[in-house]
Design an enzyme around this catalytic site. Structure first.
Site, PDB file in Angstrom:
ATOM      1  N   GLY A  68      59.222   9.156  87.707  1.00  0.00           N
ATOM      2  CA  GLY A  68      60.339   9.870  88.326  1.00  0.00           C
ATOM      3  C   GLY A  68      61.706   9.255  88.186  1.00  0.00           C
ATOM      4  N   GLY A  92      57.864   8.616  82.524  1.00  0.00           N
ATOM      5  CA  GLY A  92      57.882   9.362  81.261  1.00  0.00           C
ATOM      6  C   GLY A  92      59.296   9.391  80.719  1.00  0.00           C
ATOM      7  N   TYR A 117      66.260  24.722  83.330  1.00  0.00           N
ATOM      8  CA  TYR A 117      66.743  24.021  84.539  1.00  0.00           C
ATOM      9  C   TYR A 117      68.267  23.985  84.633  1.00  0.00           C
ATOM     10  CZ  TYR A 117      62.167  21.874  83.537  1.00  0.00           C
ATOM     11  OH  TYR A 117      60.854  21.646  83.209  1.00  0.00           O
ATOM     12  N   CYS A 120      67.568  34.941  69.518  1.00  0.00           N
ATOM     13  CA  CYS A 120      68.001  36.278  69.937  1.00  0.00           C
ATOM     14  C   CYS A 120      67.911  36.346  71.446  1.00  0.00           C
ATOM     15  CB  CYS A 120      67.100  37.323  69.317  1.00  0.00           C
ATOM     16  SG  CYS A 120      67.187  37.275  67.549  1.00  0.00           S
TER      17      CYS A 120
HETATM   18  N1  LLP Z   1      53.332  11.476  86.783  1.00  0.00           N
HETATM   19  C1  LLP Z   1      53.077  12.746  87.100  1.00  0.00           C
HETATM   20  C2  LLP Z   1      51.868  13.072  87.842  1.00  0.00           C
HETATM   21  C3  LLP Z   1      53.981  13.756  86.727  1.00  0.00           C
HETATM   22  O1  LLP Z   1      53.730  15.009  87.058  1.00  0.00           O
HETATM   23  C4  LLP Z   1      55.141  13.406  85.991  1.00  0.00           C
HETATM   24  C5  LLP Z   1      56.077  14.432  85.568  1.00  0.00           C
HETATM   25  C6  LLP Z   1      55.344  12.060  85.653  1.00  0.00           C
HETATM   26  C7  LLP Z   1      54.421  11.116  86.091  1.00  0.00           C
HETATM   27  C8  LLP Z   1      56.523  11.591  84.862  1.00  0.00           C
HETATM   28  O2  LLP Z   1      57.729  11.839  85.489  1.00  0.00           O
HETATM   29  P1  LLP Z   1      59.074  11.253  84.835  1.00  0.00           P
HETATM   30  O3  LLP Z   1      59.005   9.751  84.879  1.00  0.00           O
HETATM   31  O4  LLP Z   1      59.147  11.762  83.446  1.00  0.00           O
HETATM   32  O5  LLP Z   1      60.161  11.788  85.678  1.00  0.00           O
HETATM   33  N2  LLP Z   1      59.813  19.297  82.302  1.00  0.00           N
HETATM   34  C9  LLP Z   1      60.626  18.691  83.333  1.00  0.00           C
HETATM   35  C10 LLP Z   1      59.988  17.486  83.929  1.00  0.00           C
HETATM   36  C11 LLP Z   1      58.655  17.781  84.550  1.00  0.00           C
HETATM   37  C12 LLP Z   1      58.005  16.542  85.051  1.00  0.00           C
HETATM   38  C13 LLP Z   1      56.576  16.791  85.301  1.00  0.00           C
HETATM   39  N3  LLP Z   1      55.865  15.676  85.780  1.00  0.00           N
HETATM   40  C14 LLP Z   1      61.987  18.346  82.764  1.00  0.00           C
HETATM   41  O6  LLP Z   1      62.215  18.582  81.585  1.00  0.00           O
HETATM   42  O7  LLP Z   1      62.876  17.897  83.491  1.00  0.00           O
END
Ligand code: LLP
Length: 461
Positions: free
Chosen positions: A269, A313, A355, A382
């Site tokens: 996150g 991530g 978003y 398109c």
């Molecule tokens: N762990 C779990 C269980 C998750 O659901 C996620 C992200 C992460 C870790 C990693 O989160 P991060 O460190 O990347 O913030 N498509 C969206 C983001 C969706 C995130 C989903 N889960 C975007 O492009 O902003």
């Protein structure tokens, strides 16, 4: 719109370079970004405009040094601030392909997967299943079987999964974590918030006691500990401190019930910089906060330190990647705006339309030029909403110039589609003047490889 003399001087290529920061998630550009003698942007020692000629346009470019640096900062952050065992796992939903999984594993990270497809790719990359954690709120029976077969840890999200696992388990004793909804609010886009109580993920806190009893009565499942993830693109540290307290309380309860719970996963996150206004804490600050919060909570609860896991991530790959496009057509709407179109759009970056995500861009083949106009950068789909950047301040551009959009390494390629049957771009990994293909550009043939033309529709050609 033409900028007037009184307009504030917008940041151009050179100014953006000043935004390179030693913590990759705080850096607008990959750490190796420089300008060469042709006044072109270079990443990893490679001229971005030359890369486009070599590998085609558009192109995802990932900087190996930045990715490795982010991995190391996470690992060291935990190692230096936590007295127990720890593991950083990469949330591969941000970008899952063979090369990236292999790269993070080489850096000592595990991998979080959220589907059979991510699991398959990660295993094919040679990642040790002992370091793989399988998430998801609706894993199929087949996916659960695949997880059991390879021996990764399964993060159970609901009763159906627990019951299915108990049925499938007798011969294997899979390691199972429990995802709980911690009831923690944080400030981010509502689509990427997951820790509040009204979320589709995880067990509601008032069910956890019953689930722990289920584990007591189901020795075929090895209950290893708790997981929670409160959301994505978060700049505050307090929610993660609060989360540590909530998870440690549950860990204590599980131990009181005689369960050998020994791992605690605080999710991912941590936010990144998409624009100069974004101000996330550094990876070192975040890891120190989380590690200290868990350690303090464990001391208070008088329980031994669990293995501490986090699963970033976006902050591992987001700012380490850019997308390079070629500028094409231009349309001026009198007294309203000027559109410039690029050769990609919502199919290679779904985040602006999904978003309303805001990105920064500049012209990579004329880094020293000063800005002279504000334009809207449109994609080629398109779809009127296919706009990558609403307001971009750029120098005068020509068709054929290279436009670079920053911070696209996370959730860019992984959310890409073939809308309008556009070909998904290639992705290269750059390092020390060398570019290796991580993902090939798709071909027209790829587009129809899964199509089937029933005989009665076939016509003589
Ligand atoms: N762990 C779990 C269980 C998750 O659901 C996620 C992200 C992460 C870790 C990693 O989160 P991060 O460190 O990347 O913030 N498509 C969206 C983001 C969706 C995130 C989903 N889960 C975007 O492009 O902003």
């Amino acid at each position: 719109m033409v900028l007037t003399e009184t307009s504030p001087q917008p940041p151009m290529g050179q100014q953006f370079l000043k935004e390179v920061n030693p913590s990759p998630n705080q850096s607008l550009l990959p750490l190796t970004a420089t300008i060469n003698q042709q006044d072109h942007l270079e990443i990893g020692g490679c001229d971005v405009t030359t890369l486009l000629q070599q590998f085609g346009s558009p192109l995802y470019i990932m900087d190996e040094h930045s990715i490795r640096t982010a991995c190391r900062q996470y690992r060291e952050g935990f190692a230096n601030n936590y007295s127990g065992d720890s593991l950083v796992i990469y949330a591969s939903k941000a970008l899952n392909c063979l090369a990236i999984c292999a790269l993070v594993a080489q850096e000592g990270l595990g991998v979080d997967v959220a589907s059979g497809g991510e699991l398959y790719t990660t295993l094919q990359a040679g990642v040790d299943p002992e370091t793989i954690y399988f998430h998801g709120n609706n894993k199929s029976r087949g996916e659960l079987q695949e997880a059991i077969d390879c021996g990764c840890t399964i993060v159970a999200d609901n009763w159906l999964e627990l019951e299915t696992l108990a049925e499938l388990a007798p011969h294997s004793t899979p390691q199972v974590m429990l995802r709980i909804t911690p009831g923690i609010e944080c400030h981010t886009h509502e689509y990427i918030r997951t820790g509040h109580l009204d979320s589709k993920f995880g067990f509601d806190p008032n069910q956890v006691e019953t689930v722990l009893q289920f584990f007591q009565n189901t020795p075929a499942l090895d209950f290893v500990g708790f997981h929670a993830h409160i959301g994505s693109q978060i700049f505050e540290q307090q929610p993660h401190q609060d989360l540590a307290g909530v998870l440690v309380d549950w860990l204590k309860r599980a131990r009181e019930l005689g369960l050998a719970a020994r791992e605690l996963n605080v999710g991912g996150g941590l936010g990144i910089r998409y624009t100069e206004q974004d101000d996330p804490p550094s990876i070192s600050e975040w890891t120190a906060t989380v590690a200290q919060a868990v350690e303090t909570a464990c001391q208070k609860a008088e329980i031994p330190l669990p293995k501490l896991i986090c699963e970033p991530g976006r902050s591992l790959v987001g700012t380490t990647g850019i997308t390079a496009y070629t500028i094409g057509s231009r349309k001026q709407v009198p007294e309203t705006r000027t559109y410039i179109a690029v050769d990609g759009g919502m199919s290679d970056n779904a985040r602006p339309i999904t978003y309303e995500a805001v990105y920064r861009c500049f012209v990579a083949n004329q880094m020293s030029q000063t800005a002279s106009e504000t334009v809207t950068v449109a994609g080629k789909h398109c779809e009127s909403g296919d706009v990558l950047i609403q307001q971009a301040t750029l120098p005068a551009t020509q068709p054929g110039d290279t436009l670079v959009v920053m911070s696209t390494g996370g959730y860019g390629y992984s959310m890409a589609s073939n809308y309008n049957r556009l070909l998904r771009p290639a992705m290269v990994l750059v390092h020390d003047g060398k570019a290796d293909v991580m993902v090939n550009r798709e071909s027209y043939q790829n587009l129809i490889q899964n199509d089937h033309l029933p005989e009665r529709l076939q016509r003589d050609r």
